[in-house]
Design an enzyme around this catalytic site. Structure first.
Site, mmCIF file in Angstrom:
data_model
loop_
_atom_site.group_PDB
_atom_site.id
_atom_site.type_symbol
_atom_site.label_atom_id
_atom_site.label_comp_id
_atom_site.label_asym_id
_atom_site.label_seq_id
_atom_site.Cartn_x
_atom_site.Cartn_y
_atom_site.Cartn_z
ATOM 1 N N CYS A 2 32.924 50.974 54.341
ATOM 2 C CA CYS A 2 33.603 51.683 55.421
ATOM 3 C C CYS A 2 33.718 50.820 56.676
ATOM 4 O O CYS A 2 32.849 50.009 56.961
ATOM 5 C CB CYS A 2 32.836 52.934 55.786
ATOM 6 S SG CYS A 2 32.564 54.029 54.409
ATOM 7 N N TRP A 74 35.045 54.039 52.111
ATOM 8 C CA TRP A 74 34.687 53.653 50.742
ATOM 9 C C TRP A 74 33.831 54.795 50.232
ATOM 10 O O TRP A 74 32.714 55.000 50.703
ATOM 11 C CB TRP A 74 33.916 52.340 50.776
ATOM 12 C CG TRP A 74 33.725 51.673 49.455
ATOM 13 C CD1 TRP A 74 34.588 50.810 48.827
ATOM 14 C CD2 TRP A 74 32.582 51.768 48.591
ATOM 15 N NE1 TRP A 74 34.055 50.386 47.640
ATOM 16 C CE2 TRP A 74 32.825 50.956 47.465
ATOM 17 C CE3 TRP A 74 31.385 52.468 48.658
ATOM 18 C CZ2 TRP A 74 31.923 50.824 46.424
ATOM 19 C CZ3 TRP A 74 30.473 52.338 47.617
ATOM 20 C CH2 TRP A 74 30.756 51.517 46.511
ATOM 21 N N ASN A 100 30.172 55.542 59.257
ATOM 22 C CA ASN A 100 29.734 54.664 58.164
ATOM 23 C C ASN A 100 28.279 54.993 57.891
ATOM 24 O O ASN A 100 27.515 55.204 58.833
ATOM 25 C CB ASN A 100 29.804 53.188 58.575
ATOM 26 C CG ASN A 100 31.206 52.711 58.812
ATOM 27 O OD1 ASN A 100 32.164 53.420 58.524
ATOM 28 N ND2 ASN A 100 31.331 51.504 59.339
ATOM 29 N N GLU A 481 26.301 32.594 38.737
ATOM 30 C CA GLU A 481 27.307 32.741 39.783
ATOM 31 C C GLU A 481 28.718 32.573 39.213
ATOM 32 O O GLU A 481 29.644 33.304 39.590
ATOM 33 C CB GLU A 481 27.019 31.724 40.908
ATOM 34 C CG GLU A 481 28.013 31.678 42.045
ATOM 35 C CD GLU A 481 28.191 33.004 42.780
ATOM 36 O OE1 GLU A 481 27.455 33.965 42.534
ATOM 37 O OE2 GLU A 481 29.104 33.074 43.618
ATOM 38 N N LYS A 485 31.555 35.422 39.488
ATOM 39 C CA LYS A 485 32.867 35.183 40.110
ATOM 40 C C LYS A 485 33.978 35.643 39.196
ATOM 41 O O LYS A 485 34.915 36.299 39.621
ATOM 42 C CB LYS A 485 33.069 33.688 40.421
ATOM 43 C CG LYS A 485 32.379 33.120 41.621
ATOM 44 C CD LYS A 485 32.873 33.580 42.961
ATOM 45 C CE LYS A 485 32.249 34.809 43.445
ATOM 46 N NZ LYS A 485 30.943 34.920 43.939
ATOM 47 N N HIS A 504 18.531 33.385 21.608
ATOM 48 C CA HIS A 504 17.772 34.625 21.442
ATOM 49 C C HIS A 504 18.672 35.857 21.468
ATOM 50 O O HIS A 504 18.282 36.891 21.991
ATOM 51 C CB HIS A 504 16.690 34.712 22.527
ATOM 52 C CG HIS A 504 15.743 33.552 22.468
ATOM 53 N ND1 HIS A 504 14.800 33.414 21.487
ATOM 54 C CD2 HIS A 504 15.639 32.454 23.245
ATOM 55 C CE1 HIS A 504 14.138 32.287 21.666
ATOM 56 N NE2 HIS A 504 14.627 31.683 22.725
ATOM 57 N N LYS A 603 32.989 44.179 50.340
ATOM 58 C CA LYS A 603 32.484 42.903 50.831
ATOM 59 C C LYS A 603 31.041 43.030 51.270
ATOM 60 O O LYS A 603 30.219 42.149 51.059
ATOM 61 C CB LYS A 603 33.364 42.429 51.993
ATOM 62 C CG LYS A 603 32.922 41.125 52.629
ATOM 63 C CD LYS A 603 33.127 39.974 51.689
ATOM 64 C CE LYS A 603 32.614 38.662 52.246
ATOM 65 N NZ LYS A 603 32.318 37.710 51.141
HETATM 66 C C1 G6P Z 1 28.578 42.426 47.769
HETATM 67 C C2 G6P Z 1 29.616 41.327 47.805
HETATM 68 C C3 G6P Z 1 29.020 40.037 47.225
HETATM 69 C C4 G6P Z 1 27.767 39.675 47.978
HETATM 70 C C5 G6P Z 1 26.745 40.806 47.985
HETATM 71 C C6 G6P Z 1 25.604 40.536 48.957
HETATM 72 O O1 G6P Z 1 28.313 42.763 46.447
HETATM 73 O O2 G6P Z 1 30.759 41.695 47.074
HETATM 74 O O3 G6P Z 1 29.965 39.007 47.359
HETATM 75 O O4 G6P Z 1 27.186 38.548 47.377
HETATM 76 O O5 G6P Z 1 27.365 42.023 48.414
HETATM 77 O O6 G6P Z 1 26.152 40.461 50.240
HETATM 78 P P1 G6P Z 1 25.482 39.756 51.472
HETATM 79 O O7 G6P Z 1 26.397 40.021 52.623
HETATM 80 O O8 G6P Z 1 24.135 40.380 51.649
HETATM 81 O O9 G6P Z 1 25.366 38.303 51.143
#
Ligand code: G6P
Length: 608
Positions: A2, A74, A100, A481, A485, A504, A603
């Site tokens: 949000c 959100w 929020n 990672e 991604k 395994h 985000k």
């Molecule tokens: C969300 C984002 C990720 C991020 C994670 C942790 O899931 O989509 O890209 O790695 O939060 O966020 P932060 O701001 O704590 O690094």
């Protein structure tokens, strides 16, 4: 997640609110709305869907309103519908509120208000708070908001307007960020600096339990118990072009390509290869305690957790301090042991992730020294730590974290070297490490020249719905990672594994329909990973490799190979992650996905 924006001033609020909301889009949302105060009325327009949908409903020809609030939602409580979108209004339609966070005792309050005859129009916890403010309103919005907040449990960043006080916004925070931008005869309240940057860089950050009242007469901050607070005006260091696309198609690709410069800024003035020293001003006050740490706990979520895992390897190897990496969501609830000498380091791009913040608070509560490795200056985690190191990689807008990962690994590498040097590391070894670290930005620039090769890998495998990512040692977190991604932006299922674990179970999945991405750079486990590649090949699997430049052996074994320059093994993640970011990006574009706004993702995850 949000987002909030609010405007009080001399200009028309509507375009400023809409612009602000658009700047917050990157956080992830599913509905949006605005409330304008005009002619003694609060006028709300809101809808499920994108801001472009909301814009079609807005009346830009109406007379200007100098006061308004806006929100991107959100969904947590209640589906993403028009009715559940914010702002919510009270029973009399005179007060509008955006929120929020989560009101935890909303159910009890809702029952109480229903018994008082209040009819609810939405399923949200936010409407409960709005109705409560309405019940308490007796001529002062500020007083009513404080009274209502004293009744709620949970987290909130809120902005509230009232038809009877047409030039006032009251805003408050607890566990959800809120800042007030101070312009010429105007104030912009927002949950994120991105929403105000085009108007002003002067801000005050609200602390938990603080309430601010802004109007043309000025700004007044108090606690919810009505104790006056003096706030310091701070300067946002980000610039507007950093949060704009600048000719790139997506923020993600912009940020991938920003990595050389971002890391130069991150490292600038902090590493001295000649003398083998690291200067980190943010931890100077706790240097002694930190150096004597008996154990480190790194806590984070998502990509930051992967960076933390690289950090675990770095701290144990360079500084010889026992280190554990914990998901913040697990750490906060599982009664962790914090002995004397335990230092907890929270790693977070946004500095607002709810679980990471709560984990840090728990660690502090148990007496740990709490450090932060954070990108957003002035964020909740940054402010609640005893000390810390900022990434300084600039704002990250793309939901898929890229340059923040590199910044987090770079900071953890500096921190590990800093501690190593103070404990047992020789000046020679520290110099060698820091020289190699200093060379990384140029080496990343070199890796980026392989963009076309990465696109070709994505193209060749775009029909494949399941991918494996495999790495050993420092490349194991990179494998995790790389898989994250790919899945988060292209919706292709991907799993990351330590390569030896493949035997395994996951090896049962190997067919020519499942690309296996090996991060197979030179290092102590090189021969082992070659063995793993052979295992996949002999079962008809397709091997994609990230290898060290000049490695013909891997090139012969793999269907496609992306080469990266050689560096010290602990620093290889900074280079090997880049092709994986590019492959994921191109796969998402080829599949027609919305790269910067992947479905269901936010985000900054400000709810647990
Ligand atoms: C969300 C984002 C990720 C991020 C994670 C942790 O899931 O989509 O890209 O790695 O939060 O966020 P932060 O701001 O704590 O690094």
């Amino acid at each position: 997640m949000c987002g909030i924006v609010g405007y009080v001033g001399t200009r028309d609020a509507l375009p400023i609110l809409v612009e602000g909301l658009k700047r917050l889009e990157y956080r992830g949302y599913d509905s949006a709305g605005v409330a304008l105060v005009r002619d003694g009325k609060v006028r709300v327009t809101k809808s499920a869907g994108r801001i472009s949908v909301l814009e079609q409903l807005l009346d830009y020809d109406a007379p200007p309103s100098p006061t308004g609030i806006g929100h991107t939602r959100w969904a947590t409580h209640g589906a993403p519908t028009d009715a559940n979108a914010h702002p919510h209004v009270d029973a009399c339609g005179r007060i509008a509120l955006v929120h929020n966070g989560i009101i935890e005792n909303y159910h009890a309050l809702r029952v109480y208000l229903k018994n008082q005859g209040v009819e609810f129009r939405s399923d949200t916890d936010t409407e409960v708070l709005t109705q409560l403010v309405g019940r308490f309103y007796k001529g002062s919005l500020e007083v009513a908001v404080k009274q209502a907040l004293r009744e709620v449990r949970g987290t909130y960043g809120i902005a509230v307007v009232c038809a009877d006080e047409p030039n006032v916004i009251v805003a408050a925070r607890k566990g959800s960020p809120l800042l007030v931008g101070i312009g010429q005869d105007e104030f912009i309240v927002a949950s994120d600096a991105a929403a105000i940057l085009s108007h002003t860089t002067q801000v005050i950050y609200l602390e938990d339990d603080e309430v601010v009242r802004v109007s043309p007469d000025g700004i007044r901050t108090t606690t919810i118990e009505d104790i006056p607070v003096t706030k310091e005006i701070q300067e946002i260091e980000w610039t507007l072009d950093q949060i704009e696309l600048g000719g790139h198609e997506h923020f993600m690709i912009k940020e991938i390509f920003e990595q050389p410069d971002a890391l130069r800024t991150c490292l600038r003035g902090r590493i001295d290869g000649e003398n083998g020293t690291v200067h980190l001003g943010g931890i100077a006050d706790v240097a002694r305690e930190l150096t004597r740490a008996k154990r480190l706990i790194l806590t984070a979520c998502g990509t930051a957790w992967h960076a933390a895992l690289v950090g675990e390897y770095l701290f144990e190897e360079l500084a010889r301090i026992p280190t554990e990496t914990e998901y913040a969501s697990e750490f906060r609830y599982r009664n962790p042991i914090i002995d004397d000498g335990t230092v907890v380091i929270a790693i977070s791009q946004s500095g607002e992730t709810a679980d990471t913040y709560a984990a840090l608070e728990e660690a502090k509560h148990r007496g740990a020294l709490a450090l932060g490795v954070v990108n957003v200056v002035g964020s909740s985690i940054a402010r609640s730590t005893d000390a810390g190191v900022y990434l300084h990689v600039g704002p990250e807008i793309g939901v898929a974290s890229t340059k923040a990962f590199s910044g987090q690994v770079a900071v953890l590498a500096m921190l590990a070297c800093y501690l190593g040097r103070r404990r047992h590391m020789s000046q020679f070894n520290a110099s060698q490490f820091l020289d190699a670290l200093g060379a990384i930005p140029d080496q990343i620039a070199h890796v980026l020249e392989q963009n076309d090769a990465c696109r070709a890998v994505a193209e060749a495998n775009i029909e494949k719905d399941n991918w494996l990512y495999l790495g050993r040692g420092y490349q194991y977190p990179v494998a995790l990672e790389g898989a994250l991604k790919l899945k988060e932006i292209s919706y292709i299922h991907a799993e990351g594994l330590p390569a030896a674990e493949m035997k395994h179970g996951p090896i049962a999945l190997i067919t020519d329909q499942m690309p296996a991405v090996f991060i197979a750079t030179q290092g102590i486990q090189y021969e082992k990973i070659i063995g793993n590649i052979e295992e996949v090949r002999s079962r008809g699997g397709r091997v994609i490799a990230v290898a060290t430049e000049g490695d013909q052996r891997i090139e012969e074994l793999a269907e496609s190979t992306i080469f990266i320059p050689d560096t010290l093994e602990p620093l290889q993640p900074l280079l090997s992650v880049v092709p994986l970011q590019l492959i994921a990006y191109h796969a998402a574009v080829l599949r027609g996905c919305n790269v910067d706004k992947p479905r269901n993702l936010a985000k900054s995850v400000t709810v647990e």
